[in-house]
Motif scaffolding. Structure first.
Motif, PDB file in Angstrom:
ATOM      1  N   PRO A 187       0.823  -1.223   0.000  1.00 38.87           N
ATOM      2  CA  PRO A 187       0.000   0.000   0.000  1.00 38.87           C
ATOM      3  C   PRO A 187       0.852   1.267   0.000  1.00 38.87           C
ATOM      4  O   PRO A 187       2.045   1.260   0.300  1.00 38.87           O
ATOM      5  CB  PRO A 187      -0.805  -0.120   1.309  1.00 38.87           C
ATOM      6  CG  PRO A 187      -0.716  -1.561   1.699  1.00 38.87           C
ATOM      7  CD  PRO A 187       0.605  -2.039   1.203  1.00 38.87           C
ATOM      8  N   ASP A 188       0.206   2.380  -0.303  1.00 43.38           N
ATOM      9  CA  ASP A 188       0.874   3.683  -0.317  1.00 43.38           C
ATOM     10  C   ASP A 188       1.601   3.937   1.007  1.00 43.38           C
ATOM     11  O   ASP A 188       1.042   3.699   2.095  1.00 43.38           O
ATOM     12  CB  ASP A 188      -0.143   4.810  -0.527  1.00 43.38           C
ATOM     13  CG  ASP A 188      -0.780   4.770  -1.903  1.00 43.38           C
ATOM     14  OD1 ASP A 188      -0.359   3.935  -2.722  1.00 43.38           O
ATOM     15  OD2 ASP A 188      -1.696   5.584  -2.148  1.00 43.38           O
ATOM     16  N   GLY A 189       2.828   4.409   0.904  1.00 46.54           N
ATOM     17  CA  GLY A 189       3.560   4.864   2.074  1.00 46.54           C
ATOM     18  C   GLY A 189       4.074   3.787   3.000  1.00 46.54           C
ATOM     19  O   GLY A 189       4.655   4.105   4.040  1.00 46.54           O
ATOM     20  N   VAL A 190       3.918   2.517   2.657  1.00 50.97           N
ATOM     21  CA  VAL A 190       4.313   1.419   3.544  1.00 50.97           C
ATOM     22  C   VAL A 190       5.699   0.911   3.160  1.00 50.97           C
ATOM     23  O   VAL A 190       5.974   0.635   1.991  1.00 50.97           O
ATOM     24  CB  VAL A 190       3.305   0.261   3.482  1.00 50.97           C
ATOM     25  CG1 VAL A 190       3.813  -0.956   4.254  1.00 50.97           C
ATOM     26  CG2 VAL A 190       1.963   0.706   4.034  1.00 50.97           C
ATOM     27  N   ASP A 191       6.577   0.790   4.147  1.00 48.37           N
ATOM     28  CA  ASP A 191       7.868   0.138   3.948  1.00 48.37           C
ATOM     29  C   ASP A 191       7.707  -1.323   4.367  1.00 48.37           C
ATOM     30  O   ASP A 191       7.617  -1.631   5.551  1.00 48.37           O
ATOM     31  CB  ASP A 191       8.956   0.825   4.782  1.00 48.37           C
ATOM     32  CG  ASP A 191      10.347   0.255   4.502  1.00 48.37           C
ATOM     33  OD1 ASP A 191      10.430  -0.849   3.922  1.00 48.37           O
ATOM     34  OD2 ASP A 191      11.340   0.902   4.872  1.00 48.37           O
ATOM     35  N   ALA A 218       7.856   5.419  -5.233  1.00 48.49           N
ATOM     36  CA  ALA A 218       8.094   4.084  -4.678  1.00 48.49           C
ATOM     37  C   ALA A 218       9.535   3.659  -4.929  1.00 48.49           C
ATOM     38  O   ALA A 218      10.219   4.179  -5.813  1.00 48.49           O
ATOM     39  CB  ALA A 218       7.125   3.084  -5.284  1.00 48.49           C
ATOM     40  N   SER A 219       9.984   2.668  -4.135  1.00 46.76           N
ATOM     41  CA  SER A 219      11.365   2.199  -4.247  1.00 46.76           C
ATOM     42  C   SER A 219      11.413   0.686  -4.081  1.00 46.76           C
ATOM     43  O   SER A 219      10.969   0.157  -3.057  1.00 46.76           O
ATOM     44  CB  SER A 219      12.238   2.873  -3.181  1.00 46.76           C
ATOM     45  OG  SER A 219      13.546   2.359  -3.201  1.00 46.76           O
ATOM     46  N   LEU A 220      11.963  -0.004  -5.079  1.00 47.15           N
ATOM     47  CA  LEU A 220      12.105  -1.458  -5.023  1.00 47.15           C
ATOM     48  C   LEU A 220      13.564  -1.832  -5.260  1.00 47.15           C
ATOM     49  O   LEU A 220      14.155  -1.476  -6.279  1.00 47.15           O
ATOM     50  CB  LEU A 220      11.231  -2.138  -6.083  1.00 47.15           C
ATOM     51  CG  LEU A 220      11.403  -3.660  -6.222  1.00 47.15           C
ATOM     52  CD1 LEU A 220      11.023  -4.375  -4.937  1.00 47.15           C
ATOM     53  CD2 LEU A 220      10.600  -4.207  -7.391  1.00 47.15           C
ATOM     54  N   ALA A 221      14.135  -2.556  -4.293  1.00 46.46           N
ATOM     55  CA  ALA A 221      15.449  -3.174  -4.461  1.00 46.46           C
ATOM     56  C   ALA A 221      15.211  -4.654  -4.741  1.00 46.46           C
ATOM     57  O   ALA A 221      14.640  -5.355  -3.902  1.00 46.46           O
ATOM     58  CB  ALA A 221      16.297  -2.983  -3.213  1.00 46.46           C
ATOM     59  N   HIS A 222      15.641  -5.115  -5.894  1.00 49.58           N
ATOM     60  CA  HIS A 222      15.323  -6.464  -6.369  1.00 49.58           C
ATOM     61  C   HIS A 222      16.634  -7.229  -6.592  1.00 49.58           C
ATOM     62  O   HIS A 222      17.371  -6.940  -7.540  1.00 49.58           O
ATOM     63  CB  HIS A 222      14.527  -6.353  -7.676  1.00 49.58           C
ATOM     64  CG  HIS A 222      13.996  -7.655  -8.173  1.00 49.58           C
ATOM     65  ND1 HIS A 222      13.481  -7.800  -9.448  1.00 49.58           N
ATOM     66  CD2 HIS A 222      13.882  -8.875  -7.581  1.00 49.58           C
ATOM     67  CE1 HIS A 222      13.070  -9.044  -9.621  1.00 49.58           C
ATOM     68  NE2 HIS A 222      13.320  -9.711  -8.502  1.00 49.58           N
ATOM     69  N   TYR A 223      16.918  -8.185  -5.702  1.00 49.88           N
ATOM     70  CA  TYR A 223      18.152  -8.955  -5.786  1.00 49.88           C
ATOM     71  C   TYR A 223      17.821 -10.383  -6.210  1.00 49.88           C
ATOM     72  O   TYR A 223      16.946 -11.020  -5.619  1.00 49.88           O
ATOM     73  CB  TYR A 223      18.867  -8.978  -4.432  1.00 49.88           C
ATOM     74  CG  TYR A 223      19.102  -7.618  -3.804  1.00 49.88           C
ATOM     75  CD1 TYR A 223      19.563  -6.549  -4.576  1.00 49.88           C
ATOM     76  CD2 TYR A 223      18.874  -7.401  -2.451  1.00 49.88           C
ATOM     77  CE1 TYR A 223      19.786  -5.305  -4.005  1.00 49.88           C
ATOM     78  CE2 TYR A 223      19.099  -6.168  -1.867  1.00 49.88           C
ATOM     79  CZ  TYR A 223      19.550  -5.117  -2.646  1.00 49.88           C
ATOM     80  OH  TYR A 223      19.773  -3.885  -2.083  1.00 49.88           O
ATOM     81  N   GLY A 264       2.625   0.949  -4.053  1.00 46.34           N
ATOM     82  CA  GLY A 264       1.880   2.192  -4.085  1.00 46.34           C
ATOM     83  C   GLY A 264       2.787   3.396  -3.920  1.00 46.34           C
ATOM     84  O   GLY A 264       4.003   3.278  -3.737  1.00 46.34           O
ATOM     85  N   ALA A 265       2.208   4.566  -3.982  1.00 48.14           N
ATOM     86  CA  ALA A 265       2.966   5.817  -3.896  1.00 48.14           C
ATOM     87  C   ALA A 265       3.790   5.865  -2.615  1.00 48.14           C
ATOM     88  O   ALA A 265       3.257   5.654  -1.514  1.00 48.14           O
ATOM     89  CB  ALA A 265       2.024   7.008  -3.959  1.00 48.14           C
ATOM     90  N   GLY A 266       5.089   6.096  -2.736  1.00 49.54           N
ATOM     91  CA  GLY A 266       5.960   6.213  -1.576  1.00 49.54           C
ATOM     92  C   GLY A 266       6.261   4.917  -0.859  1.00 49.54           C
ATOM     93  O   GLY A 266       6.928   4.937   0.188  1.00 49.54           O
ATOM     94  N   ALA A 267       5.814   3.786  -1.367  1.00 52.77           N
ATOM     95  CA  ALA A 267       6.060   2.503  -0.716  1.00 52.77           C
ATOM     96  C   ALA A 267       7.481   2.022  -1.004  1.00 52.77           C
ATOM     97  O   ALA A 267       8.150   2.496  -1.925  1.00 52.77           O
ATOM     98  CB  ALA A 267       5.052   1.460  -1.192  1.00 52.77           C
ATOM     99  N   ALA A 268       7.940   1.048  -0.186  1.00 55.90           N
ATOM    100  CA  ALA A 268       9.290   0.515  -0.345  1.00 55.90           C
ATOM    101  C   ALA A 268       9.299  -0.982  -0.067  1.00 55.90           C
ATOM    102  O   ALA A 268       8.534  -1.483   0.768  1.00 55.90           O
ATOM    103  CB  ALA A 268      10.260   1.238   0.586  1.00 55.90           C
TER     104      ALA A 268
END
Length: 363
Positions: free
Chosen positions: A94-98, A153-158, A122-126
């Motif tokens: 969801p929006d804003g959730v890390d 949003a920010s996704l680190a995908h390893y 979502g917007a600002g999620a991580a």
């Protein structure tokens, strides 16, 4: 039924799937999870032979079950996946959730697997998503992962692809990145007889960013193909594609990287770099960088290096009393350590380090 792509397609000119086409794969049989699969103390989702293993997985409030899709893309492997997919996971943050770190483990030991995964932030999620793929025996693994990142949003995908040396691994990852969002990816390729990781990333909003990193560690007669297409469709976006390869014996590595810049995408900053170490005279590296630019205010470039270890550096270390084998190992590990810099999560970094150490011990 969609046919496998052939080398007549420009994007497949370096990777020949005739060996795969000559084999017959039934649907993957039921299997049990072996001991010793990775567990770094974070929530994990486990798939065995392409099917979700609920007992071995954590309950996550933002994870949903697989839902079938209609595939209309021009990517043949994605269409094949849609025709045969029977399981997968959808992660909706969801929006804003890390959402922290999630470990996605896949294990296979036979048949054909076509999992379909979706990741939506979502917007600002991580989220940090760590994928580990392992297996035994002969099988075909054809996963597709679709990623959508909303604004900010920010996704680190390893991704650690350390499958059976007899397997075929053909992965497709597609990401849409909105304004101010970031998609950071690192793929380590160590397993499979023949493998291809194919990334398609679209930067659709201003100041979107992506960095596609990879390390290919191949020996024997392994073939590894890292193909990426980054489409800049909005202004002020940046992209990086960085691939390091270490090739032994008769292994063959491929890097195909393309940057596409639409007319509206002014102030684009795009960069590609491929560096390869050939540790054998019979190893081979094929590199094909492409720039397709329709905007006039951009900064786009590419570079490539292919060579053996620097003998002057080896000599320097030997002059300090270090045995030749140890000196060469130190230089190779330094080359790979730099490749691991994008993996900032401590547990994930340790997992990749251990995998590289195990690979190097086998060589």
């Amino acid at each position: 039924m969609t046919a496998l792509p052939t080398q007549r397609l420009e994007s497949w000119r370096y990777t020949d799937l005739r060996a795969l086409n000559a084999m017959s794969f039934a649907e993957a049989p039921a299997a049990s999870l072996p001991d010793g699969l990775p567990d770094i103390g974070v929530p994990r989702l486990v798939f065995v032979n392409g099917r979700f293993d609920e007992a071995a997985s954590s309950a996550l409030p933002f994870a949903r079950n697989f839902a079938a899709v209609d595939e209309v893309s021009d990517l043949p492997l994605a269409r094949i996946n849609a025709e045969h997919a029977h399981d997968g996971v959808t992660l909706e943050i969801p929006d804003g959730v890390d959402a922290g770190v999630v470990l996605l483990v896949s294990y296979a030991n036979g048949g054909a697997l076509h999992p379909r995964h979706r990741v939506s932030l979502g917007a600002g999620a991580a989220l940090t998503l760590l994928e580990v793929v392992k297996g035994d025996g002969v099988y075909w693994h054809n996963p597709v992962t679709d990623i959508v990142l909303a604004q900010g949003a920010s996704l680190a995908h390893y991704r650690l692809q350390d499958e059976s040396q007899e397997a075929f691994h053909l992965a497709t990852i597609r990401a849409t990145v909105a304004a101010d969002a970031a998609y950071e990816s690192f793929t380590a390729v160590m397993g499979a007889k023949l493998s291809r990781a194919e990334f398609h990333v679209e930067l659709t909003g201003a100041k979107a960013h992506t960095h596609l990193n990879a390390a290919q560690l191949l020996g024997g007669s392994q073939h590894g193909d890292f193909t990426s297409v980054v489409r800049h469709k909005a202004p002020d976006c940046s992209s990086r594609q960085t691939v390091k390869s270490v090739l032994c014996d008769s292994a063959r590595g491929v890097f195909q990287g393309r940057i596409e810049v639409e007319r509206v995408a002014q102030k684009t900053d795009g960069y590609q770099m491929s560096q390869a170490l050939l540790l054998s005279p019979t190893a081979e590296m094929d590199i094909k960088p492409e720039l397709q630019i329709y905007a006039d205010d951009v900064k786009c470039s590419h570079g490539a290096t292919i060579g053996a270890l620097d003998e002057e550096q080896v000599f320097y270390l030997r002059s300090r009393g270090i045995p030749e084998d140890t000196a060469r190992s130190m230089l190779i590990r330094a080359f790979l350590t730099e490749a691991l810099e994008p993996v900032t999560h401590e547990g994930a970094h340790a997992l990749f380090e251990a995998a590289i150490e195990t690979w190097w011990a086998r060589k």
